[in-house]
Design an enzyme around this catalytic site. Structure first.
Site: not given
Length: 191
Positions: A62, A88, A154, A157, A180, A189
């Protein structure tokens, strides 16, 4: 929804016959088109910009993780970057450095100010801001004649994830590389 709700969260009200899921406002992640990516990679940029773009593109970090990197987090001999705390999910992970990103990283480390502790910095600050990083990326897009395509930092990524899925990497492995906490986030994705 009221007027203060962001436009991208509102559902289309004039679409007759279309069904909406609770998450219909979410769009699929946008990645950079292969031809556009080739065009971007062919251009010559200053070492800082080239390193920043290639690290984001080849590691899947990120932007906040990249800007928080300290020089001591980069292990060139082992070809990895230690991300101590994810942006995150509060979990650390390792990002592996590709050949082209390693060359760009070595070029940048060679000429950067060695008194600064962060890998990327601004002239008057120890750490580069997101706005500065975005400005650098936008100028690279402009030099590559891709400014009107709407690509953001972004997107690099998302391109990383899309490229790995297209060559057949298991989604569970991609989840770990992307940092994640939920496999459902990674599954976006695969659509």
């Amino acid at each position: 929804m009221n007027r203060n709700t962001p436009k991208r969260w509102r559902r289309a009200t004039k679409s007759i016959g279309k069904c909406h899921s609770p998450n219909s406002w979410r769009s699929l992640p946008k990645s950079i088109e292969p031809d556009d990516l080739k065009r971007l990679m062919r251009k010559r940029f200053d070492p800082k910009a080239k390193c920043m773009i290639l690290l984001l593109l080849r590691t899947g970090m990120r932007i906040s993780e990249l800007l928080a990197l300290k020089v001591e987090d980069v292990k060139i001999r082992q070809r990895k970057i230690l991300i101590h705390r994810g942006a995150k999910n509060d979990e650390g992970r390792v990002a592996y450095i590709s050949d082209d990103a390693l060359i760009a990283l070595k070029n940048w480390i060679e000429i950067r100010d060695h008194t600064k502790q962060f890998l990327f910095y601004s002239l008057n600050r120890d750490r580069m801001s997101y706005a500065t990083a975005r400005t650098i990326f936008q100028s690279c897009l402009k030099k590559s004649y891709l400014k009107k395509k709407g690509y953001t930092l972004h997107c690099l990524r998302h391109t990383f994830a899309s490229e790995l899925l297209s060559v057949g990497i298991p989604i569970e492995s991609l989840q770990i590389l992307m940092g994640h906490s939920s496999i459902e986030t990674t599954r976006r994705y695969a659509r």
